[in-house]
Design a protein around this motif. Sequence first.
Motif, short mmCIF file in Angstrom:
data_model
loop_
_atom_site.label_atom_id
_atom_site.label_comp_id
_atom_site.label_asym_id
_atom_site.label_seq_id
_atom_site.Cartn_x
_atom_site.Cartn_y
_atom_site.Cartn_z
N ARG A 1 0.97 3.83 -3.14
CA ARG A 1 0.53 5.20 -2.89
C ARG A 1 1.56 6.23 -3.36
NH1 ARG A 1 -3.73 8.24 -1.93
NH2 ARG A 1 -3.40 9.87 -0.42
N TYR A 2 2.85 5.92 -3.19
CA TYR A 2 3.86 6.94 -3.42
C TYR A 2 4.84 6.65 -4.55
CZ TYR A 2 2.15 8.57 1.04
OH TYR A 2 1.35 9.01 2.05
N ARG B 1 -9.44 9.60 -4.23
CA ARG B 1 -9.53 10.94 -3.67
C ARG B 1 -10.18 11.95 -4.62
NH1 ARG B 1 -4.67 14.09 -0.65
NH2 ARG B 1 -5.98 15.59 0.40
N MET C 1 0.83 -1.20 0.00
CA MET C 1 0.00 0.00 0.00
C MET C 1 0.86 1.26 0.00
SD MET C 1 -3.07 -1.12 2.56
CE MET C 1 -3.81 0.50 2.62
N GLY D 1 -3.23 0.48 -2.72
CA GLY D 1 -2.61 1.80 -2.59
C GLY D 1 -2.78 2.64 -3.85
N LEU D 2 -2.70 2.00 -5.00
CA LEU D 2 -2.90 2.71 -6.26
C LEU D 2 -4.34 3.18 -6.40
CD1 LEU D 2 -1.20 3.44 -8.73
CD2 LEU D 2 -2.03 1.36 -9.80
N SER E 1 -6.30 3.89 -3.97
CA SER E 1 -6.56 4.95 -2.99
C SER E 1 -6.16 6.32 -3.54
CB SER E 1 -5.84 4.68 -1.68
OG SER E 1 -4.45 4.88 -1.81
N THR E 2 -5.17 6.36 -4.43
CA THR E 2 -4.81 7.64 -5.03
C THR E 2 -5.87 8.07 -6.05
OG1 THR E 2 -3.50 6.60 -6.77
CG2 THR E 2 -2.35 7.24 -4.76
N TYR F 1 -0.27 -3.20 -3.29
CA TYR F 1 0.09 -2.18 -4.27
C TYR F 1 -1.17 -1.72 -5.02
CZ TYR F 1 2.53 0.33 -7.90
OH TYR F 1 2.96 1.32 -8.73
#
Length: 99
Positions: free
Chosen positions: A17-18, A74, A13, A67-68, A70-71, A64
């Motif tokens: 995300r980053y 938003r 995650m 997390g992807l 979640s971006t 992963y």
Amino acid sequence: MGILVVGGVLLGMVLGRYLKVLVLVPVCGILVVLLLSRPVPAVHSLTYPLLEIGVLLFSLQIGYAVGLLSTKLRPFMQRSRGVWAPGFQAGLRSMHLKS
């Protein structure tokens, strides 16, 4: 085994995300080397470390993907806030006035 799954999902995650997807290959390689370099108890056969590697890599990739997503979630939530917020605020105001 549960710690491996939770750790893999959390690490995935953060990476999703980053960082970009290109980071998954080196991270998977490092994790495989780390899992193979630790001592295995005599009770387990060769299939146990291979199972651990498979579970860890799968959980890393699932994390992963989460997390992807979640971006991407938003901006969607910010767009939909304008649709739901006016009715919600009006309902709160009417409840406040009745009290």
